[in-house]
Design a protein around this motif. Structure first.
Motif, PDB file in Angstrom:
ATOM      1  N   MET A 188     -10.678 -12.770  10.070  1.00 15.58           N
ATOM      2  CA  MET A 188      -9.238 -12.106   9.647  1.00 15.58           C
ATOM      3  C   MET A 188      -9.451 -11.930   8.000  1.00 15.58           C
ATOM      4  N   PHE A 189      -8.740 -10.820   7.678  1.00 24.38           N
ATOM      5  CA  PHE A 189      -8.656 -10.648   6.176  1.00 24.38           C
ATOM      6  C   PHE A 189      -7.516 -11.055   5.549  1.00 24.38           C
ATOM      7  N   LEU A 190      -6.374 -10.705   6.409  1.00 24.66           N
ATOM      8  CA  LEU A 190      -5.025 -10.919   5.934  1.00 24.66           C
ATOM      9  C   LEU A 190      -4.757 -10.317   4.568  1.00 24.66           C
ATOM     10  N   ILE A 191      -5.201  -9.281   4.456  1.00 22.80           N
ATOM     11  CA  ILE A 191      -5.194  -8.572   3.277  1.00 22.80           C
ATOM     12  C   ILE A 191      -4.077  -7.040   3.339  1.00 22.80           C
ATOM     13  N   ASP A 192      -3.061  -6.983   2.794  1.00 21.33           N
ATOM     14  CA  ASP A 192      -2.137  -5.945   3.074  1.00 21.33           C
ATOM     15  C   ASP A 192      -2.653  -4.612   2.338  1.00 21.33           C
ATOM     16  N   VAL A 193      -2.057  -3.648   2.979  1.00 20.97           N
ATOM     17  CA  VAL A 193      -2.125  -2.245   2.183  1.00 20.97           C
ATOM     18  C   VAL A 193      -1.008  -2.220   1.297  1.00 20.97           C
ATOM     19  N   THR A 194      -1.403  -1.883   0.171  1.00 20.74           N
ATOM     20  CA  THR A 194      -0.327  -1.601  -0.956  1.00 20.74           C
ATOM     21  C   THR A 194      -0.030  -0.232  -1.372  1.00 20.74           C
ATOM     22  N   ARG A 195      -0.900   0.812  -1.244  1.00 21.15           N
ATOM     23  CA  ARG A 195      -0.503   2.061  -1.555  1.00 21.15           C
ATOM     24  C   ARG A 195      -1.518   2.988  -0.517  1.00 21.15           C
ATOM     25  N   VAL A 196      -1.043   4.194   0.054  1.00 16.68           N
ATOM     26  CA  VAL A 196      -1.698   5.096   0.817  1.00 16.68           C
ATOM     27  C   VAL A 196      -1.314   6.535   0.143  1.00 16.68           C
ATOM     28  N   LYS A 197      -2.460   7.302   0.452  1.00 14.57           N
ATOM     29  CA  LYS A 197      -2.298   8.695  -0.051  1.00 14.57           C
ATOM     30  C   LYS A 197      -3.161   9.436   1.095  1.00 14.57           C
ATOM     31  N   PRO A 198      -2.543  10.440   2.017  1.00 10.57           N
ATOM     32  CA  PRO A 198      -3.204  10.975   2.633  1.00 10.57           C
ATOM     33  C   PRO A 198      -4.002  12.282   2.267  1.00 10.57           C
ATOM     34  N   LEU A 199      -5.165  12.334   2.860  1.00 11.21           N
ATOM     35  CA  LEU A 199      -5.999  13.306   2.385  1.00 11.21           C
ATOM     36  C   LEU A 199      -6.592  14.105   3.708  1.00 11.21           C
ATOM     37  N   PRO A 200      -7.081  15.298   3.291  1.00 11.01           N
ATOM     38  CA  PRO A 200      -7.614  16.190   4.219  1.00 11.01           C
ATOM     39  C   PRO A 200      -8.308  15.727   5.304  1.00 11.01           C
ATOM     40  N   ASN A 201      -8.371  16.180   6.797  1.00  6.59           N
ATOM     41  CA  ASN A 201      -9.363  15.841   7.557  1.00  6.59           C
ATOM     42  C   ASN A 201      -8.865  14.585   8.181  1.00  6.59           C
ATOM     43  N   ARG A 202      -7.499  14.408   8.078  1.00  6.17           N
ATOM     44  CA  ARG A 202      -7.221  12.839   8.545  1.00  6.17           C
ATOM     45  C   ARG A 202      -7.762  11.824   7.949  1.00  6.17           C
ATOM     46  N   ASN A 203      -8.098  11.740   6.551  1.00  5.50           N
ATOM     47  CA  ASN A 203      -8.419  10.625   5.878  1.00  5.50           C
ATOM     48  C   ASN A 203      -7.485   9.904   4.942  1.00  5.50           C
ATOM     49  N   LEU A 204      -7.411   8.608   4.795  1.00  3.73           N
ATOM     50  CA  LEU A 204      -6.571   8.055   3.810  1.00  3.73           C
ATOM     51  C   LEU A 204      -7.123   7.157   2.908  1.00  3.73           C
ATOM     52  N   ASP A 205      -6.685   7.384   1.639  1.00  2.00           N
ATOM     53  CA  ASP A 205      -7.058   6.863   0.296  1.00  2.00           C
ATOM     54  C   ASP A 205      -5.990   5.635   0.267  1.00  2.00           C
ATOM     55  N   LEU A 206      -6.792   4.432   0.440  1.00  2.00           N
ATOM     56  CA  LEU A 206      -5.962   3.112   0.604  1.00  2.00           C
ATOM     57  C   LEU A 206      -6.297   2.374  -0.614  1.00  2.00           C
ATOM     58  N   THR A 207      -5.253   1.526  -1.088  1.00  2.00           N
ATOM     59  CA  THR A 207      -5.608   0.523  -2.112  1.00  2.00           C
ATOM     60  C   THR A 207      -5.018  -0.840  -1.297  1.00  2.00           C
ATOM     61  N   PHE A 208      -5.639  -1.922  -1.399  1.00  2.00           N
ATOM     62  CA  PHE A 208      -5.380  -3.074  -0.726  1.00  2.00           C
ATOM     63  C   PHE A 208      -4.802  -4.119  -1.852  1.00  2.00           C
ATOM     64  N   GLU A 209      -3.925  -5.361  -1.331  1.00  2.00           N
ATOM     65  CA  GLU A 209      -3.514  -6.000  -2.176  1.00  2.00           C
ATOM     66  C   GLU A 209      -4.567  -6.770  -3.089  1.00  2.00           C
ATOM     67  N   ASP A 210      -5.732  -6.991  -2.667  1.00  2.00           N
ATOM     68  CA  ASP A 210      -6.789  -7.638  -3.438  1.00  2.00           C
ATOM     69  C   ASP A 210      -7.588  -6.599  -4.690  1.00  2.00           C
ATOM     70  N   GLY A 211      -6.949  -5.390  -4.474  1.00  2.00           N
ATOM     71  CA  GLY A 211      -7.280  -4.593  -5.672  1.00  2.00           C
ATOM     72  C   GLY A 211      -8.310  -3.497  -4.945  1.00  2.00           C
ATOM     73  N   PHE A 212      -9.000  -3.760  -3.948  1.00  4.28           N
ATOM     74  CA  PHE A 212      -9.823  -2.837  -3.243  1.00  4.28           C
ATOM     75  C   PHE A 212      -9.247  -1.569  -2.917  1.00  4.28           C
TER      76      PHE A 212
END
Length: 91
Positions: free
Chosen positions: A1-25
């Protein structure tokens, strides 16, 4: 388990998500790889305008849609990084 939260999301075309996680990834998740069958609460996500309503719920630490659809942040992190989710059962 990672236990790393999503901090930012941006929807992209074709049901893709641009995500940023709390570790900066930062990475892209192809939702069609995560949601195999868009039925039930996930059915509205097939509509582009509805899919774009995605937001981060800071209490849950993941992405959600207005109808309550959400995804496990560990699954999203695994898809974005390519690192398999591990639990104490697979150690």
């Amino acid at each position: 388990m990672f236990l790393i939260d999503v901090t930012r999301v941006k929807p992209l075309p074709n049901r893709n998500l641009d995500l940023t996680f709390e570790d900066g990834f930062h990475g892209i998740v192809e939702m069609d790889r995560v949601v195999k069958n868009y039925t039930g609460v996930f059915a509205p996500l097939l509509q582009d305008e509805y899919f774009k309503k995605v937001m981060v719920n800071t209490e849950l630490g993941t992405v959600v849609w207005p109808n309550g659809a959400d995804l496990c942040p560990d699954v999203l992190y695994s898809e974005a990084t390519g690192i398999p989710v591990t639990t104490s059962e697979n150690l």
